[in-house]
Scaffold this motif. Structure first.
Motif, PDB file in Angstrom:
ATOM      1  N   TRP A   1       0.847  -1.195   0.000  1.00 56.32           N
ATOM      2  CA  TRP A   1       0.000   0.000   0.000  1.00 56.32           C
ATOM      3  C   TRP A   1       0.883   1.246   0.000  1.00 56.32           C
ATOM      4  N   ASN A   2       1.877   1.260   0.894  1.00 58.79           N
ATOM      5  CA  ASN A   2       2.770   2.418   0.999  1.00 58.79           C
ATOM      6  C   ASN A   2       3.685   2.542  -0.215  1.00 58.79           C
ATOM      7  N   LYS A   3       4.097   1.417  -0.805  1.00 63.09           N
ATOM      8  CA  LYS A   3       4.914   1.478  -2.022  1.00 63.09           C
ATOM      9  C   LYS A   3       4.108   2.098  -3.162  1.00 63.09           C
ATOM     10  N   TYR A   4       2.827   1.723  -3.253  1.00 66.63           N
ATOM     11  CA  TYR A   4       1.979   2.283  -4.304  1.00 66.63           C
ATOM     12  C   TYR A   4       1.783   3.777  -4.086  1.00 66.63           C
ATOM     13  N   ALA A   5       1.589   4.173  -2.832  1.00 66.21           N
ATOM     14  CA  ALA A   5       1.443   5.599  -2.521  1.00 66.21           C
ATOM     15  C   ALA A   5       2.709   6.357  -2.906  1.00 66.21           C
ATOM     16  N   GLN A   6       3.873   5.765  -2.632  1.00 71.97           N
ATOM     17  CA  GLN A   6       5.144   6.394  -2.983  1.00 71.97           C
ATOM     18  C   GLN A   6       5.287   6.529  -4.495  1.00 71.97           C
ATOM     19  N   LYS A   7       4.863   5.490  -5.240  1.00 69.74           N
ATOM     20  CA  LYS A   7       4.924   5.551  -6.706  1.00 69.74           C
ATOM     21  C   LYS A   7       4.064   6.692  -7.237  1.00 69.74           C
ATOM     22  N   LEU A   8       2.864   6.823  -6.682  1.00 67.72           N
ATOM     23  CA  LEU A   8       1.980   7.901  -7.111  1.00 67.72           C
ATOM     24  C   LEU A   8       2.589   9.263  -6.813  1.00 67.72           C
ATOM     25  N   GLY A   9       3.214   9.389  -5.643  1.00 68.16           N
ATOM     26  CA  GLY A   9       3.869  10.650  -5.285  1.00 68.16           C
ATOM     27  C   GLY A   9       5.003  10.984  -6.233  1.00 68.16           C
ATOM     28  N   ASP A  10       5.762   9.963  -6.625  1.00 73.26           N
ATOM     29  CA  ASP A  10       6.869  10.179  -7.559  1.00 73.26           C
ATOM     30  C   ASP A  10       6.368  10.602  -8.936  1.00 73.26           C
ATOM     31  N   LYS A  11       5.176  10.128  -9.316  1.00 74.97           N
ATOM     32  CA  LYS A  11       4.604  10.494 -10.608  1.00 74.97           C
ATOM     33  C   LYS A  11       3.914  11.852 -10.562  1.00 74.97           C
ATOM     34  N   GLY A  12       3.752  12.426  -9.382  1.00 76.78           N
ATOM     35  CA  GLY A  12       3.133  13.741  -9.266  1.00 76.78           C
ATOM     36  C   GLY A  12       1.683  13.708  -8.811  1.00 76.78           C
ATOM     37  N   TYR A  13       1.162  12.554  -8.480  1.00 77.24           N
ATOM     38  CA  TYR A  13      -0.216  12.445  -7.985  1.00 77.24           C
ATOM     39  C   TYR A  13      -0.220  12.614  -6.467  1.00 77.24           C
ATOM     40  N   LYS A  14       0.027  13.827  -6.031  1.00 75.36           N
ATOM     41  CA  LYS A  14       0.186  14.102  -4.595  1.00 75.36           C
ATOM     42  C   LYS A  14      -1.115  13.945  -3.825  1.00 75.36           C
ATOM     43  N   ILE A  15      -2.245  14.268  -4.434  1.00 73.45           N
ATOM     44  CA  ILE A  15      -3.519  14.165  -3.736  1.00 73.45           C
ATOM     45  C   ILE A  15      -3.813  12.703  -3.419  1.00 73.45           C
ATOM     46  N   MET A  16      -3.645  11.844  -4.405  1.00 80.60           N
ATOM     47  CA  MET A  16      -3.909  10.422  -4.173  1.00 80.60           C
ATOM     48  C   MET A  16      -2.911   9.850  -3.181  1.00 80.60           C
ATOM     49  N   GLU A  17      -1.665  10.292  -3.245  1.00 76.17           N
ATOM     50  CA  GLU A  17      -0.660   9.831  -2.285  1.00 76.17           C
ATOM     51  C   GLU A  17      -1.071  10.213  -0.868  1.00 76.17           C
ATOM     52  N   SER A  18      -1.560  11.437  -0.697  1.00 79.42           N
ATOM     53  CA  SER A  18      -1.968  11.861   0.642  1.00 79.42           C
ATOM     54  C   SER A  18      -3.219  11.115   1.115  1.00 79.42           C
ATOM     55  N   LEU A  19      -4.125  10.781   0.182  1.00 79.52           N
ATOM     56  CA  LEU A  19      -5.312  10.011   0.569  1.00 79.52           C
ATOM     57  C   LEU A  19      -4.921   8.614   1.048  1.00 79.52           C
ATOM     58  N   LEU A  20      -3.947   8.015   0.397  1.00 77.15           N
ATOM     59  CA  LEU A  20      -3.496   6.698   0.812  1.00 77.15           C
ATOM     60  C   LEU A  20      -2.723   6.745   2.123  1.00 77.15           C
ATOM     61  N   SER A  21      -2.153   7.904   2.435  1.00 76.57           N
ATOM     62  CA  SER A  21      -1.332   8.031   3.634  1.00 76.57           C
ATOM     63  C   SER A  21      -2.069   8.665   4.810  1.00 76.57           C
ATOM     64  N   ILE A  22      -3.332   9.049   4.639  1.00 77.01           N
ATOM     65  CA  ILE A  22      -4.080   9.699   5.728  1.00 77.01           C
ATOM     66  C   ILE A  22      -4.071   8.830   6.975  1.00 77.01           C
ATOM     67  N   ASN A  23      -4.465   7.592   6.824  1.00 75.31           N
ATOM     68  CA  ASN A  23      -4.368   6.644   7.927  1.00 75.31           C
ATOM     69  C   ASN A  23      -4.195   5.256   7.352  1.00 75.31           C
ATOM     70  N   ASP A  24      -3.777   4.343   8.200  1.00 79.04           N
ATOM     71  CA  ASP A  24      -3.507   2.992   7.731  1.00 79.04           C
ATOM     72  C   ASP A  24      -4.817   2.242   7.504  1.00 79.04           C
ATOM     73  N   PRO A  25      -4.903   1.534   6.391  1.00 84.11           N
ATOM     74  CA  PRO A  25      -6.095   0.716   6.147  1.00 84.11           C
ATOM     75  C   PRO A  25      -6.116  -0.494   7.076  1.00 84.11           C
ATOM     76  N   VAL A  26      -7.299  -1.035   7.278  1.00 90.79           N
ATOM     77  CA  VAL A  26      -7.467  -2.190   8.158  1.00 90.79           C
ATOM     78  C   VAL A  26      -7.827  -3.391   7.301  1.00 90.79           C
ATOM     79  N   LEU A  27      -7.179  -4.514   7.561  1.00 86.50           N
ATOM     80  CA  LEU A  27      -7.423  -5.733   6.805  1.00 86.50           C
ATOM     81  C   LEU A  27      -8.345  -6.648   7.598  1.00 86.50           C
ATOM     82  N   ASN A  28      -9.400  -7.123   6.932  1.00 79.21           N
ATOM     83  CA  ASN A  28     -10.323  -8.081   7.536  1.00 79.21           C
ATOM     84  C   ASN A  28     -10.548  -9.194   6.508  1.00 79.21           C
ATOM     85  N   GLY A  29      -9.783 -10.278   6.613  1.00 80.54           N
ATOM     86  CA  GLY A  29      -9.834 -11.338   5.606  1.00 80.54           C
ATOM     87  C   GLY A  29      -9.166 -10.858   4.331  1.00 80.54           C
ATOM     88  N   THR A  30      -9.950 -10.696   3.274  1.00 75.21           N
ATOM     89  CA  THR A  30      -9.415 -10.113   2.037  1.00 75.21           C
ATOM     90  C   THR A  30     -10.038  -8.753   1.765  1.00 75.21           C
TER      91      THR A  30
END
Length: 174
Positions: free
Chosen positions: A67-96
């Motif tokens: 998840w964080n690697k994908y956010a970093q990739k988006l930030g490197d490409k210039g998609y800062k808004i999406m990067e910040s949305l992914l980094s706002i808080n950690d997602p929670v996993l429940n099964g899949t």
């Protein structure tokens, strides 16, 4: 002398026409039997083989790493808004099912527009095609800021309870 013009006859080339479903052909002719077979072969629906997509188990740590690697990739490409949305808080996993909380509807709309890319990335890297992402809008998310030294210490102690042991061992002040 009069010459008599000979009549000319043109011979049309013989073409074989394959009857389609629209043209009527006698059911008793060989051409109709051949045409029906060809139509059946052309209209035969091909059965797709059931492909077993991978569904390997994964941990929340693995999911957060990708998840964080994908956010970093988006930030490197210039998609800062999406990067910040992914980094706002950690997602929670429940099964899949991955659940993420976003602060408002606008954030949810932005996230939904890029969700397929994230989902494809996670499915590929975690080798599990049963993954789904659920977005929850929680407008009561507030950032807690630590202003005093005691507040800062309490916040760090929440993150790592061993801090209290360290403080007592070395008899440190706050």
């Amino acid at each position: 002398m009069k010459t008599v013009a000979e009549p000319t006859t043109e011979v049309a080339p013989k073409t074989t026409q394959i009857p389609s479903a629209e043209t009527k052909v006698s059911a008793l002719s060989l051409a109709s039997i051949r045409a029906k077979r060809e139509l059946q072969e052309n209209n035969k629906s091909y059965i797709k083989e059931a492909v077993q997509l991978p569904t390997e188990p994964f941990t929340e740590t693995d999911m957060l790493l990708h998840w964080n690697k994908y956010a970093q990739k988006l930030g490197d490409k210039g998609y800062k808004i999406m990067e910040s949305l992914l980094s706002i808080n950690d997602p929670v996993l429940n099964g899949t099912e991955i659940t993420i909380e976003l602060p408002n509807e606008g954030s949810k709309i932005d996230f939904e527009s890029e969700k397929n890319g994230l989902l494809g990335y996670l499915k590929g890297h975690l080798h599990n095609h049963d993954i789904t992402i659920n977005v929850i809008v929680n407008e009561s998310i507030e950032n807690k800021f630590a202003f005093t030294a005691q507040d800062k210490y309490n916040r760090l102690n929440e993150i790592n309870p061993n801090l209290e042991l360290l403080r007592k061992t070395f008899d440190l002040d706050i």
